[in-house]
Scaffold this motif. Structure first.
Motif, short mmCIF file in Angstrom:
data_model
loop_
_atom_site.label_atom_id
_atom_site.label_comp_id
_atom_site.label_asym_id
_atom_site.label_seq_id
_atom_site.Cartn_x
_atom_site.Cartn_y
_atom_site.Cartn_z
N MET A 27 0.85 -1.19 0.00
CA MET A 27 0.00 0.00 0.00
C MET A 27 0.89 1.23 0.00
SD MET A 27 -2.81 1.15 2.85
CE MET A 27 -3.45 2.83 2.88
N ALA A 28 0.59 2.17 -0.88
CA ALA A 28 1.40 3.38 -0.97
C ALA A 28 0.51 4.61 -0.93
CB ALA A 28 2.21 3.36 -2.26
N ILE A 69 -2.41 -1.40 -3.38
CA ILE A 69 -3.40 -0.44 -2.90
C ILE A 69 -2.77 0.94 -2.95
CG2 ILE A 69 -4.95 0.16 -0.99
CD1 ILE A 69 -4.28 -2.77 0.09
N ALA A 70 -3.34 1.84 -3.76
CA ALA A 70 -2.76 3.16 -3.95
C ALA A 70 -3.71 4.24 -3.43
CB ALA A 70 -2.47 3.40 -5.43
N ILE A 92 -7.56 4.57 -4.40
CA ILE A 92 -8.41 5.23 -3.42
C ILE A 92 -8.07 6.72 -3.40
CG2 ILE A 92 -8.96 5.38 -0.95
CD1 ILE A 92 -8.18 2.34 -0.84
N SER A 93 -9.09 7.56 -3.60
CA SER A 93 -8.86 9.01 -3.63
C SER A 93 -9.97 9.75 -2.90
CB SER A 93 -8.82 9.52 -5.09
OG SER A 93 -7.68 9.05 -5.77
N GLY A 94 -9.61 10.90 -2.34
CA GLY A 94 -10.61 11.77 -1.73
C GLY A 94 -11.20 12.69 -2.78
N LYS A 95 -12.47 12.96 -2.66
CA LYS A 95 -13.18 13.84 -3.61
C LYS A 95 -12.52 15.21 -3.73
CE LYS A 95 -17.73 16.00 -4.29
NZ LYS A 95 -19.12 16.11 -3.73
N TYR A 96 -11.94 15.70 -2.64
CA TYR A 96 -11.35 17.04 -2.64
C TYR A 96 -9.83 17.01 -2.78
CZ TYR A 96 -15.99 18.22 -0.93
OH TYR A 96 -17.36 18.36 -0.82
N VAL A 135 -7.54 -7.35 -11.97
CA VAL A 135 -8.68 -6.85 -11.19
C VAL A 135 -8.38 -5.40 -10.86
CG1 VAL A 135 -9.98 -7.01 -9.02
CG2 VAL A 135 -9.16 -9.10 -10.13
N LYS A 136 -9.35 -4.52 -10.97
CA LYS A 136 -9.11 -3.14 -10.58
C LYS A 136 -10.38 -2.49 -10.06
CE LYS A 136 -9.52 -1.21 -15.31
NZ LYS A 136 -8.86 -0.36 -16.33
N ARG A 137 -10.20 -1.63 -9.06
CA ARG A 137 -11.32 -0.92 -8.44
C ARG A 137 -10.87 0.51 -8.15
NH1 ARG A 137 -13.15 -5.06 -9.78
NH2 ARG A 137 -14.42 -6.58 -8.64
#
Length: 373
Positions: free
Chosen positions: A155-156, A179-180, A311-315, A335-337
């Motif tokens: 995870m980074a 996991i990014a 994984i990203s924050g909306k802002y 696989v990607k999400r």
């Protein structure tokens, strides 16, 4: 006379309160055990089979440090790569306790030249993304051997993705999944988009001082302006004030970063000093930030042979969420999400740990079972 006495009393009271605050801060900052807290159950007892330690290992020919923590050492192993580049963020894990140790045996490796891994043995010339990637692979193999695992999760966060991505691309057989959080893509574009957003916002609110500070960088039209802005305290300060920095609610670098580093009990006083010595005097002499800016990771790594989770924050405009999303749609992976955290900026793990845990449980951890321990 009464007015003078009243004024003197107010001054004395403020002086006393300030002195007490400074004394308290000094006590907290300087009296540190220098090791991570043990993991305890609800009754306050140390959890059987748990681990919580600070470790130093020779990686890439130099002494490098890491924290290793888990409520159960039989759990799958997760290597966490901090951002910066070169600025560790274990202090945020101690402060917010997002609970990765509930699911993994987590290694919080502090990359060469920073934090626990700051040492005169590290040369400026060795501080390259290629060397850091090699170090990450070596740390991975250390963890595999120590805990008897064929593969680990990696995870980074932010700048750590510039190391994890090539590590996974070069050695997919070592990893269950990538996991990014805040995947860097084309950081030149990201910086210009953040700059334009802040300039517009501060102009609209008639904050002349902030507008003036931003205009010193000439719209980031030249490469030198872009690099200067990326390395500036102005960038960090205004990103946090506008809610697009480390966390949506973290509006002050002083309160959100500087003070928590000094009060983190897992570091000795010398190690805390080394964190800032590295950030202020050593890391600016390296080429890491320029290398990060000048690399288009979407072109360099169009395909990854392990499952990926972005994984990203909306802002999040520190590492632009829209650019990360575009990369997610273009990259080829088994696989990607992609997950958007609606109330977060650059640190979803700390801003909404409950949802993060749900993603780990329901979407990611089954992979380890499918491969077998």
């Amino acid at each position: 006379m009464k007015s003078y006495f009243h004024t003197s009393m107010i001054f004395f009271t403020l002086l006393l309160v300030s002195g007490l605050f400074i004394s308290l801060f000094i006590c907290i900052a300087f009296v540190s055990p220098g090791k991570p807290e043990v993991l305890r159950d609800k009754n306050g007892e140390i959890i059987e089979g748990s681990i919580s330690e600070k470790v130093f290992v020779s990686i890439g020919g130099v002494k490098q440090g890491m924290f290793i923590r888990s409520k159960n050492i039989e759990n799958p192993v997760l290597l966490f790569l901090h951002g910066g580049p070169g600025f560790p963020n274990y202090f945020l894990f101690e402060k917010f306790n997002p609970g990765l140790e509930d699911y993994y045996t987590v290694c919080y490796w502090e990359q060469r030249g920073g934090g626990l891994s700051y040492t005169p043995e590290v040369t400026v010339e060795s501080m390259t993304l290629e060397q850091l990637t090699s170090d990450a692979i070596e740390v991975t193999n250390y963890l595999r051997k120590r805990f008897g695992k064929d593969r680990v999760f990696i995870m980074a966060w932010s700048g750590g993705t510039t190391i994890a991505l090539p590590a996974v691309a070069k050695n997919p057989e070592l990893f269950y999944a990538y996991i990014a959080m805040g995947q860097i893509t084309d950081q030149c574009k990201s910086e210009r988009m953040a700059y334009d957003f802040m300039l517009s916002q501060y102009a609209e609110s008639k904050d002349r001082r902030s507008v003036k500070a931003l205009r010193k960088y000439n719209g980031l039209k030249s490469e030198s302006d872009l690099i200067s802005f990326y390395n500036s305290s102005t960038r960090d300060k205004l990103m946090h004030e506008s809610g697009i920095g480390t966390m949506r609610s973290m509006r002050s670098v002083l309160k959100g970063v500087f003070l928590p580093v000094w009060t983190c009990r897992a570091y000795t006083l010398k190690e805390k000093c080394n964190i800032w010595k590295s950030k202020i005097f050593f890391l600016p002499r390296t080429n890491l930030k320029t290398e990060t800016l000048m690399t288009d990771f979407t072109e360099a790594y169009p395909k990854i042979d392990v499952p990926i989770y972005f994984i990203s924050g909306k802002y999040d405009l520190t590492v632009n969420i829209h650019l990360s999303n575009d990369y997610y749609h273009s990259i080829c992976a088994p696989v990607k999400r992609f997950y958007t955290f609606e109330t977060a900026a650059h640190g979803p793990l700390f801003e909404d740990p409950e949802r993060f845990s749900e993603i780990l449980e329901k979407d990611i951890l089954y992979l380890e079972k499918s491969f077998g321990r």
